[in-house]
Design a protein around this motif. Structure first.
Motif, PDB file in Angstrom:
ATOM      1  N   VAL A 193       6.827 -22.786   9.860  1.00 47.24           N
ATOM      2  CA  VAL A 193       6.046 -21.700  10.470  1.00 47.24           C
ATOM      3  C   VAL A 193       5.912 -21.928  11.976  1.00 47.24           C
ATOM      4  CG1 VAL A 193       3.744 -20.649  10.611  1.00 47.24           C
ATOM      5  CG2 VAL A 193       4.810 -21.035   8.379  1.00 47.24           C
ATOM      6  N   ARG A 194       5.487 -23.124  12.348  1.00 49.06           N
ATOM      7  CA  ARG A 194       5.301 -23.409  13.777  1.00 49.06           C
ATOM      8  C   ARG A 194       6.632 -23.432  14.523  1.00 49.06           C
ATOM      9  NH1 ARG A 194       6.490 -26.887  17.002  1.00 49.06           N
ATOM     10  NH2 ARG A 194       7.188 -28.317  15.377  1.00 49.06           N
ATOM     11  N   ARG A 195       7.628 -24.017  13.913  1.00 52.23           N
ATOM     12  CA  ARG A 195       8.952 -24.105  14.534  1.00 52.23           C
ATOM     13  C   ARG A 195       9.493 -22.703  14.833  1.00 52.23           C
ATOM     14  NH1 ARG A 195      13.078 -28.346  14.306  1.00 52.23           N
ATOM     15  NH2 ARG A 195      11.534 -29.654  13.294  1.00 52.23           N
ATOM     16  N   ASN A 196       9.319 -21.787  13.861  1.00 51.80           N
ATOM     17  CA  ASN A 196       9.795 -20.412  14.058  1.00 51.80           C
ATOM     18  C   ASN A 196       8.982 -19.704  15.140  1.00 51.80           C
ATOM     19  OD1 ASN A 196      11.305 -18.034  13.485  1.00 51.80           O
ATOM     20  ND2 ASN A 196       9.626 -17.308  12.206  1.00 51.80           N
ATOM     21  N   ARG A 197       7.651 -19.847  15.105  1.00 52.93           N
ATOM     22  CA  ARG A 197       6.808 -19.205  16.128  1.00 52.93           C
ATOM     23  C   ARG A 197       7.191 -19.708  17.523  1.00 52.93           C
ATOM     24  NH1 ARG A 197       3.648 -14.873  14.422  1.00 52.93           N
ATOM     25  NH2 ARG A 197       2.235 -15.322  16.140  1.00 52.93           N
ATOM     26  N   ASP A 198       7.505 -21.001  17.605  1.00 50.13           N
ATOM     27  CA  ASP A 198       7.886 -21.563  18.910  1.00 50.13           C
ATOM     28  C   ASP A 198       9.165 -20.917  19.441  1.00 50.13           C
ATOM     29  OD1 ASP A 198       5.696 -23.210  18.904  1.00 50.13           O
ATOM     30  OD2 ASP A 198       6.800 -25.055  18.451  1.00 50.13           O
ATOM     31  N   VAL A 199      10.167 -20.767  18.598  1.00 46.92           N
ATOM     32  CA  VAL A 199      11.441 -20.210  19.093  1.00 46.92           C
ATOM     33  C   VAL A 199      11.347 -18.701  19.287  1.00 46.92           C
ATOM     34  CG1 VAL A 199      12.603 -19.918  16.846  1.00 46.92           C
ATOM     35  CG2 VAL A 199      13.959 -20.342  18.916  1.00 46.92           C
ATOM     36  N   MET A 200      10.411 -18.036  18.567  1.00 43.94           N
ATOM     37  CA  MET A 200      10.207 -16.595  18.786  1.00 43.94           C
ATOM     38  C   MET A 200       9.654 -16.333  20.188  1.00 43.94           C
ATOM     39  SD  MET A 200       8.435 -15.705  15.141  1.00 43.94           S
ATOM     40  CE  MET A 200       7.565 -14.290  15.765  1.00 43.94           C
ATOM     41  N   GLY A 201       8.672 -17.096  20.602  1.00 41.35           N
ATOM     42  CA  GLY A 201       8.004 -16.871  21.884  1.00 41.35           C
ATOM     43  C   GLY A 201       6.850 -15.894  21.744  1.00 41.35           C
TER      44      GLY A 201
END
Ligand code: RTP
Ligand code: MG
Length: 140
Positions: free
Chosen positions: A83-91
């Motif tokens: 979840v966090r990894r995806n939110r980070d790359v989304m911006g």
């Protein structure tokens, strides 16, 4: 933390510009694995249900119209701290505020046409995955 899962949508602005692969590459480069994927045209009822948490917000109707304006690609992503990894790359939600190198900074058009959705908690990831996928469609 052990590998876990999150839910992603590649939104109509990205599919329209033929950027499904470009977005997916950025997700994969961030350490996420696509363990389920399908291209769909959301129905109005599906979009309204998916965004029910936002139904009192002023942008709700526009958001639903946008999400049914073209195909989307719904995906289940697997990886450590997914979840966090995806939110980070989304911006950031608004690409104007997003960090260089993130999907929204590099690809998104506006705060609405912001190219990707990602679950904001493990609990919501489980709910959102089940909203679009049956267990047999997910191959880890
Ligand atoms: P998402 O749910 O799509 O991953 O994005 P998010 O958490 O960063 O943003 P959220 O606050 O959950 O809002 C959901 C989506 O609604 C659209 N939005 N439009 N016009 C506006 O002010 C506005 N604010 C939000 C965006 O498409 C956002 O991704
Ligand atoms: Mg959100």
């Amino acid at each position: 933390m052990a590998a876990n899962r999150t839910f992603s949508i590649i939104k109509p602005d990205a599919t329209r510009r033929n950027l499904t692969g470009a977005v997916t590459t950025m997700l994969e480069d961030a350490g996420l694995r696509v363990v389920a994927s399908k291209r769909i045209k959301m129905t109005r009822e599906q979009a309204e249900g998916f965004y029910a948490v936002h139904k009192e917000r002023p942008f709700f109707n526009d958001l639903v119209e946008f999400m049914i304006s073209g195909p989307v690609v719904v995906q289940v992503l697997e990886g450590e701290d997914a979840v966090r990894r995806n939110r980070d790359v989304m911006g950031a939600t608004n690409p104007a505020d997003a960090t260089p190198g993130t999907i929204r900074k590099e690809i998104a058009e506006s705060i609405e046409a912001n190219s990707v959705h990602g679950s904001d908690s493990d609990e919501n990831a489980a709910i959102e995955i089940a909203y679009f996928f049956t267990p047999d469609e997910i191959v880890g």
